[in-house]
Motif scaffolding. Sequence first.
Motif, PDB file in Angstrom:
ATOM      1  N   LYS A  34       0.820  -1.216   0.000  1.00 61.36           N
ATOM      2  CA  LYS A  34       0.000   0.000   0.000  1.00 61.36           C
ATOM      3  C   LYS A  34       0.853   1.265   0.000  1.00 61.36           C
ATOM      4  CE  LYS A  34      -3.901  -1.928   2.563  1.00 61.36           C
ATOM      5  NZ  LYS A  34      -4.723  -1.772   3.774  1.00 61.36           N
ATOM      6  N   CYS A  35       2.175   1.109  -0.181  1.00 62.87           N
ATOM      7  CA  CYS A  35       3.070   2.246   0.015  1.00 62.87           C
ATOM      8  C   CYS A  35       3.907   2.574  -1.222  1.00 62.87           C
ATOM      9  CB  CYS A  35       4.001   1.955   1.196  1.00 62.87           C
ATOM     10  SG  CYS A  35       5.035   3.354   1.649  1.00 62.87           S
ATOM     11  N   HIS A  36       4.170   3.859  -1.392  1.00 58.97           N
ATOM     12  CA  HIS A  36       4.989   4.340  -2.505  1.00 58.97           C
ATOM     13  C   HIS A  36       6.446   3.900  -2.397  1.00 58.97           C
ATOM     14  CE1 HIS A  36       6.651   7.350   0.235  1.00 58.97           C
ATOM     15  NE2 HIS A  36       7.478   7.739  -0.723  1.00 58.97           N
ATOM     16  N   ARG A  37       6.881   3.462  -1.202  1.00 61.53           N
ATOM     17  CA  ARG A  37       8.284   3.053  -1.056  1.00 61.53           C
ATOM     18  C   ARG A  37       8.642   1.901  -1.996  1.00 61.53           C
ATOM     19  NH1 ARG A  37       5.956   1.055   3.805  1.00 61.53           N
ATOM     20  NH2 ARG A  37       6.290  -1.183   4.123  1.00 61.53           N
ATOM     21  N   VAL A  38       7.650   1.120  -2.397  1.00 60.09           N
ATOM     22  CA  VAL A  38       7.888   0.034  -3.355  1.00 60.09           C
ATOM     23  C   VAL A  38       8.338   0.631  -4.694  1.00 60.09           C
ATOM     24  CG1 VAL A  38       6.774  -1.815  -4.683  1.00 60.09           C
ATOM     25  CG2 VAL A  38       6.310  -1.582  -2.229  1.00 60.09           C
ATOM     26  N   SER A  39       7.680   1.685  -5.131  1.00 58.17           N
ATOM     27  CA  SER A  39       8.068   2.353  -6.392  1.00 58.17           C
ATOM     28  C   SER A  39       9.448   2.984  -6.273  1.00 58.17           C
ATOM     29  CB  SER A  39       7.046   3.432  -6.761  1.00 58.17           C
ATOM     30  OG  SER A  39       5.799   2.845  -7.031  1.00 58.17           O
ATOM     31  N   VAL A  40       9.733   3.594  -5.117  1.00 62.80           N
ATOM     32  CA  VAL A  40      11.050   4.190  -4.902  1.00 62.80           C
ATOM     33  C   VAL A  40      12.114   3.093  -4.968  1.00 62.80           C
ATOM     34  CG1 VAL A  40      12.530   5.452  -3.286  1.00 62.80           C
ATOM     35  CG2 VAL A  40      10.125   6.113  -3.532  1.00 62.80           C
ATOM     36  N   ALA A  41      11.860   1.975  -4.281  1.00 65.58           N
ATOM     37  CA  ALA A  41      12.807   0.855  -4.279  1.00 65.58           C
ATOM     38  C   ALA A  41      12.989   0.292  -5.686  1.00 65.58           C
ATOM     39  CB  ALA A  41      12.334  -0.233  -3.324  1.00 65.58           C
ATOM     40  N   ASN A  42      11.902   0.181  -6.433  1.00 61.61           N
ATOM     41  CA  ASN A  42      11.991  -0.332  -7.812  1.00 61.61           C
ATOM     42  C   ASN A  42      12.835   0.588  -8.687  1.00 61.61           C
ATOM     43  OD1 ASN A  42      10.469  -2.565  -7.163  1.00 61.61           O
ATOM     44  ND2 ASN A  42       8.549  -1.702  -7.937  1.00 61.61           N
ATOM     45  N   GLN A  43      12.676   1.891  -8.509  1.00 61.23           N
ATOM     46  CA  GLN A  43      13.489   2.856  -9.263  1.00 61.23           C
ATOM     47  C   GLN A  43      14.970   2.682  -8.913  1.00 61.23           C
ATOM     48  OE1 GLN A  43      12.696   5.729 -11.310  1.00 61.23           O
ATOM     49  NE2 GLN A  43      10.616   4.977 -11.582  1.00 61.23           N
ATOM     50  N   LEU A  44      15.251   2.501  -7.619  1.00 60.96           N
ATOM     51  CA  LEU A  44      16.639   2.294  -7.192  1.00 60.96           C
ATOM     52  C   LEU A  44      17.187   0.986  -7.761  1.00 60.96           C
ATOM     53  CD1 LEU A  44      16.387   3.532  -3.499  1.00 60.96           C
ATOM     54  CD2 LEU A  44      17.759   4.567  -5.330  1.00 60.96           C
ATOM     55  N   HIS A  45      16.344  -0.043  -7.794  1.00 56.64           N
ATOM     56  CA  HIS A  45      16.760  -1.325  -8.377  1.00 56.64           C
ATOM     57  C   HIS A  45      17.112  -1.157  -9.861  1.00 56.64           C
ATOM     58  CE1 HIS A  45      16.972  -5.559  -9.321  1.00 56.64           C
ATOM     59  NE2 HIS A  45      16.096  -5.348 -10.283  1.00 56.64           N
ATOM     60  N   GLU A  46      16.290  -0.403 -10.574  1.00 58.28           N
ATOM     61  CA  GLU A  46      16.555  -0.159 -12.005  1.00 58.28           C
ATOM     62  C   GLU A  46      17.871   0.584 -12.206  1.00 58.28           C
ATOM     63  OE1 GLU A  46      13.218   1.597 -14.082  1.00 58.28           O
ATOM     64  OE2 GLU A  46      11.841   0.160 -13.154  1.00 58.28           O
ATOM     65  N   LEU A  47      18.175   1.520 -11.304  1.00 54.64           N
ATOM     66  CA  LEU A  47      19.422   2.284 -11.418  1.00 54.64           C
ATOM     67  C   LEU A  47      20.658   1.466 -11.051  1.00 54.64           C
ATOM     68  CD1 LEU A  47      18.368   5.688  -9.802  1.00 54.64           C
ATOM     69  CD2 LEU A  47      19.121   5.361 -12.162  1.00 54.64           C
ATOM     70  N   THR A  48      20.489   0.537 -10.107  1.00 49.59           N
ATOM     71  CA  THR A  48      21.660  -0.129  -9.524  1.00 49.59           C
ATOM     72  C   THR A  48      21.743  -1.631  -9.765  1.00 49.59           C
ATOM     73  OG1 THR A  48      20.506  -0.569  -7.438  1.00 49.59           O
ATOM     74  CG2 THR A  48      21.708   1.530  -7.608  1.00 49.59           C
ATOM     75  N   GLY A  49      20.605  -2.263 -10.007  1.00 52.62           N
ATOM     76  CA  GLY A  49      20.577  -3.717 -10.106  1.00 52.62           C
ATOM     77  C   GLY A  49      20.607  -4.399  -8.751  1.00 52.62           C
ATOM     78  N   ILE A  50      20.586  -3.622  -7.673  1.00 53.55           N
ATOM     79  CA  ILE A  50      20.641  -4.176  -6.326  1.00 53.55           C
ATOM     80  C   ILE A  50      19.278  -4.772  -5.970  1.00 53.55           C
ATOM     81  CG2 ILE A  50      20.956  -3.614  -3.867  1.00 53.55           C
ATOM     82  CD1 ILE A  50      22.849  -1.355  -4.802  1.00 53.55           C
ATOM     83  N   ALA A  51      19.305  -5.944  -5.310  1.00 48.76           N
ATOM     84  CA  ALA A  51      18.079  -6.636  -4.899  1.00 48.76           C
ATOM     85  C   ALA A  51      17.316  -5.800  -3.891  1.00 48.76           C
ATOM     86  CB  ALA A  51      18.440  -7.992  -4.309  1.00 48.76           C
ATOM     87  N   VAL A  52      15.982  -5.988  -3.920  1.00 45.01           N
ATOM     88  CA  VAL A  52      15.079  -5.277  -3.018  1.00 45.01           C
ATOM     89  C   VAL A  52      14.328  -6.310  -2.171  1.00 45.01           C
ATOM     90  CG1 VAL A  52      12.998  -3.844  -2.911  1.00 45.01           C
ATOM     91  CG2 VAL A  52      14.754  -3.348  -4.623  1.00 45.01           C
ATOM     92  N   LYS A  53      14.178  -6.009  -0.900  1.00 47.74           N
ATOM     93  CA  LYS A  53      13.392  -6.857   0.006  1.00 47.74           C
ATOM     94  C   LYS A  53      12.481  -5.954   0.823  1.00 47.74           C
ATOM     95  CE  LYS A  53      13.873 -10.406   3.602  1.00 47.74           C
ATOM     96  NZ  LYS A  53      12.961 -11.362   3.007  1.00 47.74           N
ATOM     97  N   HIS A  54      11.179  -6.275   0.810  1.00 46.92           N
ATOM     98  CA  HIS A  54      10.207  -5.490   1.568  1.00 46.92           C
ATOM     99  C   HIS A  54       9.938  -6.176   2.901  1.00 46.92           C
ATOM    100  CE1 HIS A  54       9.620  -3.155  -2.042  1.00 46.92           C
ATOM    101  NE2 HIS A  54       9.358  -4.267  -2.701  1.00 46.92           N
ATOM    102  N   LEU A  55      10.156  -5.449   3.990  1.00 49.38           N
ATOM    103  CA  LEU A  55       9.950  -5.980   5.330  1.00 49.38           C
ATOM    104  C   LEU A  55       8.604  -5.526   5.856  1.00 49.38           C
ATOM    105  CD1 LEU A  55      13.501  -5.012   6.630  1.00 49.38           C
ATOM    106  CD2 LEU A  55      12.785  -7.234   5.734  1.00 49.38           C
ATOM    107  N   GLU A  56       7.926  -6.398   6.560  1.00 53.22           N
ATOM    108  CA  GLU A  56       6.619  -6.051   7.135  1.00 53.22           C
ATOM    109  C   GLU A  56       6.724  -5.975   8.639  1.00 53.22           C
ATOM    110  OE1 GLU A  56       3.879  -5.274   5.344  1.00 53.22           O
ATOM    111  OE2 GLU A  56       4.811  -5.738   3.455  1.00 53.22           O
TER     112      GLU A  56
END
Length: 140
Positions: free
Chosen positions: A118-140
């Motif tokens: 439900k949060c925009h941080r997913v989009s921010v993380a995806n943008q960072l992933h596209e720039l860097t190729g670094i893996a993303v993990k969402h914590l709950e």
Amino acid sequence: MNHNAENIEPLILTFGYGNRKNYDEFLKYLEMFHVNCVVDVRSSPRAWSRKWYGTAIDKLCNSINVKYISQTALGNTSGNKNWIPPNQEEATLALLEIAQIGQKETILLLCAELQSAKCHRVSVANQLHELTGIAVKHLE
């Protein structure tokens, strides 16, 4: 708590504090994932609980040797999970800055919404992933 980057794969984590009354989960994740830098992606680093104000989190992070950056340019103005930054040009510059940090350190993107879906941080993380190729993990 500051960890050497040796033998640790870069990682972009996301975490929302929601209505948590204390820092227990937050601190657990910082240690578990060897986080070196917390990036606050709220457009206004304030909360119903002063515990989650940017100034309080900055103080907490400093006490455990973790960098805290309030990056209001990565905040959201849409009122929902669709990310619309306050200023696109500033958001782009902020993404590039955070991407550089993420190349060297494990970062955690912090926002208010508890559920990442439900949060925009997913989009921010995806943008960072596209720039860097670094893996993303969402914590709950």
